[in-house]
Design a protein around this motif. Structure first.
Motif, PDB file in Angstrom:
ATOM      1  N   ASP A 183      -3.772  -3.801  -9.396  1.00 50.89           N
ATOM      2  CA  ASP A 183      -4.148  -2.838  -8.370  1.00 50.89           C
ATOM      3  C   ASP A 183      -5.524  -3.184  -7.817  1.00 50.89           C
ATOM      4  N   SER A 229      -1.962   5.698   1.437  1.00 49.64           N
ATOM      5  CA  SER A 229      -3.083   4.745   1.387  1.00 49.64           C
ATOM      6  C   SER A 229      -4.068   5.042   0.249  1.00 49.64           C
ATOM      7  N   SER A 230      -3.562   5.701  -0.783  1.00 46.50           N
ATOM      8  CA  SER A 230      -4.429   6.021  -1.909  1.00 46.50           C
ATOM      9  C   SER A 230      -4.536   4.864  -2.909  1.00 46.50           C
ATOM     10  N   SER A 231      -3.534   3.975  -2.923  1.00 46.51           N
ATOM     11  CA  SER A 231      -3.548   2.852  -3.859  1.00 46.51           C
ATOM     12  C   SER A 231      -2.888   1.646  -3.210  1.00 46.51           C
ATOM     13  N   SER A 232      -3.317   0.451  -3.678  1.00 50.66           N
ATOM     14  CA  SER A 232      -2.756  -0.814  -3.182  1.00 50.66           C
ATOM     15  C   SER A 232      -2.473  -1.715  -4.368  1.00 50.66           C
ATOM     16  N   HIS A 233      -1.404  -2.487  -4.225  1.00 49.19           N
ATOM     17  CA  HIS A 233      -0.988  -3.370  -5.315  1.00 49.19           C
ATOM     18  C   HIS A 233      -0.802  -4.776  -4.759  1.00 49.19           C
ATOM     19  N   THR A 261       0.843  -1.188   0.000  1.00 48.39           N
ATOM     20  CA  THR A 261       0.000   0.000   0.000  1.00 48.39           C
ATOM     21  C   THR A 261       0.880   1.240   0.000  1.00 48.39           C
ATOM     22  N   SER A 262       0.475   2.243  -0.730  1.00 46.62           N
ATOM     23  CA  SER A 262       1.233   3.490  -0.804  1.00 46.62           C
ATOM     24  C   SER A 262       1.210   4.199   0.540  1.00 46.62           C
ATOM     25  N   ASP A 282      -8.959  -2.067  -5.398  1.00 48.50           N
ATOM     26  CA  ASP A 282      -9.722  -0.949  -4.874  1.00 48.50           C
ATOM     27  C   ASP A 282      -9.836  -1.075  -3.357  1.00 48.50           C
TER      28      ASP A 282
END
Length: 273
Positions: free
Chosen positions: A186, A116-120, A112-113, A188
């Protein structure tokens, strides 16, 4: 000397007049009575209604056509049902069976960035699949499979792979080793929240995840010299429990409790052999 009496001429005239009246009746009264005589009118003769008879005959023909068409369709459906029941009783078809004998998890990382704006999610699996044909009169021809790995329960997509096309003769089986399933995608917020409880445990514990494998393809069945059209089939194997690997050492998932079910779909009917 006696007087002579001569008869008067008036009675003679009156008699003549009476005779004339009797012999010649008045024509006006006769003509008037003739005009009002109902028996002198021509009788009424109704004409036949030809159009009404034609419309009735057309309706009868239409009703007969509809009746025989419906009856023919019902007879064809009845014959098809009888033929299907006879084939089922004669050949006793059984659904093909699939088994996942082993599954190794090489990679299952969720990053997670900082904001916490994006997760991979990055995954890598290796599994072994065995397919059996339990039928003694039916052969199976499979097209290439699309293999997908999902989290069991919330159906979060983890990765996919493929299986080559193959054929299974009567009472035969085949196995595929080192089937690779990988993913890098990615997620959601909802998918991350579904996996977070399984993938993020206490530091002293090893996280675990329940997995589900789905295999989709098309199959053609052969019965003697007859061949069916290609029909879709989905094989679902659930109840696989895996552990998150540490480092480069893969972990072995528990597949003893997994169950695989093959589901064939044929247009209207749903056959489960």
């Amino acid at each position: 000397m006696a007087d002579k009496v001569f008869p008067s001429s008036k009675p003679a005239a009156n008699a003549a007049t009476t005779n004339a009246t009797t012999n010649n009746p008045p024509t006006a009264a006769t003509n008037k009575s003739h005009l009002y005589n109902p028996t002198s009118r021509p009788p009424y003769r109704p004409q036949p209604h030809t159009r009404r008879h034609r419309s009735r005959s057309g309706r009868n023909i239409c009703c007969c056509c509809c009746f025989w068409t419906i009856l023919t369709i019902l007879l064809l459906l009845l014959l098809a049902s009888i033929a299907g029941a006879a084939l089922y009783i004669l050949y006793r078809p059984h659904r093909p069976t699939f088994t996942i004998t082993s599954l190794r998890i090489h990679r299952l990382n969720l990053t997670t960035s900082p904001d916490s704006s994006s997760s991979h999610l990055s995954t890598l699996f290796n599994l072994t699949v065995i397919s059996k044909n339990p039928n003694s009169h039916i052969s199976l021809d499979y097209e290439p499979f699309t293999v997908s790995a999902l989290s069991d329960g919330n159906d979060v997509f983890l990765g996919n792979g493929t299986l080559p096309a193959f054929s299974l003769s009567k009472k035969n089986q085949t196995s595929f080793r080192n089937v690779v399933i990988s993913g890098s995608n990615d997620l959601d917020v909802d998918a991350v929240n579904s996996l977070r409880s399984d993938l993020k445990k206490k530091k002293s514990e090893i996280g675990s995840v329940m997995l589900k494998i789905e295999m989709d393809t098309k199959v053609k069945m052969k019965v003697g010299g007859l061949k069916t059209k290609k029909v879709g089939i989905r094989v679902t194997c659930d109840g696989i429990k895996g552990s998150i690997p540490k480092g480069k050492i893969p972990t072995v998932a528990v597949t003893a409790n997994s169950k695989c079910k093959a589901d064939l779909r044929i247009k209207i009917w749903r056959w489960t052999f």
